[in-house]
Design a protein around this motif. Structure first.
Motif, PDB file in Angstrom:
ATOM      1  N   GLN A 131      25.052  66.227  46.470  1.00 62.05           N
ATOM      2  CA  GLN A 131      24.017  67.259  46.376  1.00 62.05           C
ATOM      3  C   GLN A 131      22.904  66.962  47.352  1.00 62.05           C
ATOM      4  N   VAL A 132      22.424  67.978  48.016  1.00 61.55           N
ATOM      5  CA  VAL A 132      21.351  67.840  48.990  1.00 61.55           C
ATOM      6  C   VAL A 132      20.277  68.877  48.687  1.00 61.55           C
ATOM      7  N   GLN A 133      19.045  68.438  48.657  1.00 64.29           N
ATOM      8  CA  GLN A 133      17.916  69.361  48.520  1.00 64.29           C
ATOM      9  C   GLN A 133      17.181  69.409  49.851  1.00 64.29           C
ATOM     10  N   LEU A 134      16.823  70.603  50.263  1.00 62.99           N
ATOM     11  CA  LEU A 134      16.183  70.815  51.559  1.00 62.99           C
ATOM     12  C   LEU A 134      14.846  71.508  51.365  1.00 62.99           C
ATOM     13  N   VAL A 135      13.822  71.007  52.045  1.00 62.30           N
ATOM     14  CA  VAL A 135      12.493  71.602  51.957  1.00 62.30           C
ATOM     15  C   VAL A 135      11.949  71.799  53.367  1.00 62.30           C
ATOM     16  N   GLU A 136      11.714  73.067  53.715  1.00 61.27           N
ATOM     17  CA  GLU A 136      11.160  73.382  55.019  1.00 61.27           C
ATOM     18  C   GLU A 136       9.637  73.378  54.976  1.00 61.27           C
TER      19      GLU A 136
END
Length: 121
Positions: free
Chosen positions: A1-6
């Motif tokens: 699982q990967v969480q991405l925050v721009e």
């Protein structure tokens, strides 16, 4: 699982620059290819740039080639999109995405929530 925050979006005048960041959490970030996409109001999401995990090779949409540069810092689990010579037509919500495959289509597995970029003419 990967969480991405721009982050890094905002309002800029035409001809100006912005640098977007996408911070990833999760394991094995260095093994993921990363992509940037954008979606303008009333339009479909479109590919902007991608970077492979294997050799760092980058790919760009013709509309941004020569103006945008994508890079990654695996030590910081972060990818960047340096945007120069911005135009009004670059106005959109920008999303980063991650997948094991290097893709120029929107078939990425993981997506961030997006950051707004507005270019005033």
């Amino acid at each position: 699982q990967v969480q991405l925050v721009e982050s890094g979006g905002g309002l800029v005048q035409a001809g100006g620059s912005l640098r977007l960041s996408c911070a990833a959490s999760g394991r094995a970030f260095s093994r993921y290819a990363m992509g940037w996409f954008r979606q303008a109001p009333g339009k479909e999401r479109e590919f902007v740039a991608a970077i492979s995990w294997f050799d760092g090779k980058t790919y760009y949409a013709d509309s941004v080639k020569g103006r945008f540069t994508m890079s990654r810092d695996n030590a910081k689990n972060t990818v960047y999109l340096q945007m120069n010579s911005l135009k009004a037509e670059d106005t959109a919500v920008y999303y980063c995405a991650a997948d094991f495959r290097t893709l120029v289509t929107s078939d990425y597995t993981y997506w961030g929530q997006g950051t707004q970029v507005t270019v005033s003419s």
